[in-house]
Write a protein that holds these residues in place. Structure first.
Motif, PDB file in Angstrom:
ATOM      1  N   ILE A 198       0.846  -1.200   0.000  1.00 36.32           N
ATOM      2  CA  ILE A 198       0.000   0.000   0.000  1.00 36.32           C
ATOM      3  C   ILE A 198       0.879   1.246   0.000  1.00 36.32           C
ATOM      4  N   LEU A 199       1.879   1.260   0.857  1.00 40.01           N
ATOM      5  CA  LEU A 199       2.751   2.436   0.971  1.00 40.01           C
ATOM      6  C   LEU A 199       3.556   2.681  -0.305  1.00 40.01           C
ATOM      7  N   SER A 200       3.861   1.613  -1.029  1.00 35.48           N
ATOM      8  CA  SER A 200       4.665   1.768  -2.246  1.00 35.48           C
ATOM      9  C   SER A 200       3.814   1.907  -3.504  1.00 35.48           C
ATOM     10  N   GLY A 201       2.496   1.781  -3.367  1.00 33.36           N
ATOM     11  CA  GLY A 201       1.623   1.888  -4.535  1.00 33.36           C
ATOM     12  C   GLY A 201       1.585   0.637  -5.395  1.00 33.36           C
ATOM     13  N   HIS A 202       2.053  -0.464  -4.880  1.00 34.55           N
ATOM     14  CA  HIS A 202       2.039  -1.739  -5.605  1.00 34.55           C
ATOM     15  C   HIS A 202       0.592  -2.222  -5.749  1.00 34.55           C
ATOM     16  N   PRO A 203       0.258  -2.860  -6.858  1.00 36.15           N
ATOM     17  CA  PRO A 203      -1.141  -3.260  -7.078  1.00 36.15           C
ATOM     18  C   PRO A 203      -1.624  -4.472  -6.266  1.00 36.15           C
ATOM     19  N   TYR A 204      -0.805  -5.045  -5.399  1.00 45.32           N
ATOM     20  CA  TYR A 204      -1.239  -6.196  -4.593  1.00 45.32           C
ATOM     21  C   TYR A 204      -2.526  -5.887  -3.835  1.00 45.32           C
ATOM     22  N   HIS A 205      -2.591  -4.698  -3.238  1.00 45.49           N
ATOM     23  CA  HIS A 205      -3.782  -4.315  -2.466  1.00 45.49           C
ATOM     24  C   HIS A 205      -4.795  -3.662  -3.391  1.00 45.49           C
ATOM     25  N   ARG A 206      -5.955  -4.242  -3.434  1.00 50.52           N
ATOM     26  CA  ARG A 206      -7.051  -3.660  -4.220  1.00 50.52           C
ATOM     27  C   ARG A 206      -8.184  -3.353  -3.262  1.00 50.52           C
ATOM     28  N   SER A 207      -8.544  -2.092  -3.148  1.00 53.24           N
ATOM     29  CA  SER A 207      -9.619  -1.740  -2.212  1.00 53.24           C
ATOM     30  C   SER A 207     -10.939  -1.591  -2.920  1.00 53.24           C
TER      31      SER A 207
END
Length: 160
Positions: A151-160
């Motif tokens: 989330i902090l790095s803007g990586h797409p792993y987290h999708r809200s």
């Protein structure tokens, strides 16, 4: 900021330990780009005292001894705040940006955490209203640490 885990009890070899290792390895690889470093999991022995209150006090003493100097202490406890992943990531990022050197996330023993220790923690979080086995708590925590760094790095792993 270095992030470590202190857990009362040992995680035996098996798929749970493998999954914890997988997420912590991902965190360790992704974290430095965001200024986060994984320090370690410190497993402490469970107290053998005959009653719950004494076990929790003895375990709290061991937890305190294992902490680095002046860490940000996050205690996992059913009485804690219920945050989503974004809120947790923001908390981690804010403290990193303020120059905190160490954050330690504490998982108590089977009886939970000593109330005095819990009250001294900087933050008390829960992982939901249900009771979870310690093996699953470690997996969920490891995944949330990895998710926070994405989330902090803007990586797409987290999708809200």
């Amino acid at each position: 900021m270095r992030i470590g885990i202190v857990a009362v009890g040992r995680l035996k070899a098996g798929p749970e330990k493998d999954l914890v290792s997988r997420y912590l390895d991902r965190f360790a690889k992704a974290g430095p780009a965001s200024g986060l470093e994984f320090s370690r999991v410190n497993e402490l022995p469970e107290s053998r005292a005959s009653n719950s209150a004494t076990r929790k006090r003895e375990e709290a003493v061991q937890i305190e001894k294992s902490l680095p100097d002046n860490p940000l202490v996050v205690a996992l406890d059913e009485r804690g705040k219920s945050w989503d992943s974004q809120e947790f990531a923001t908390y981690v990022g804010d403290h990193k940006d303020r120059g905190r050197r160490d954050m330690v996330i504490v998982i108590g023993g089977a009886d939970g955490l000593d109330p005095d220790f819990r009250d001294r923690a900087d933050l008390v979080l829960n992982l939901g209203k249900m009771t979870w086995p310690h093996q699953l708590v470690r997996i969920m925590l490891a995944e949330q640490l990895y998710r926070a760094v994405t989330i902090l790095s803007g990586h797409p792993y987290h999708r809200s």
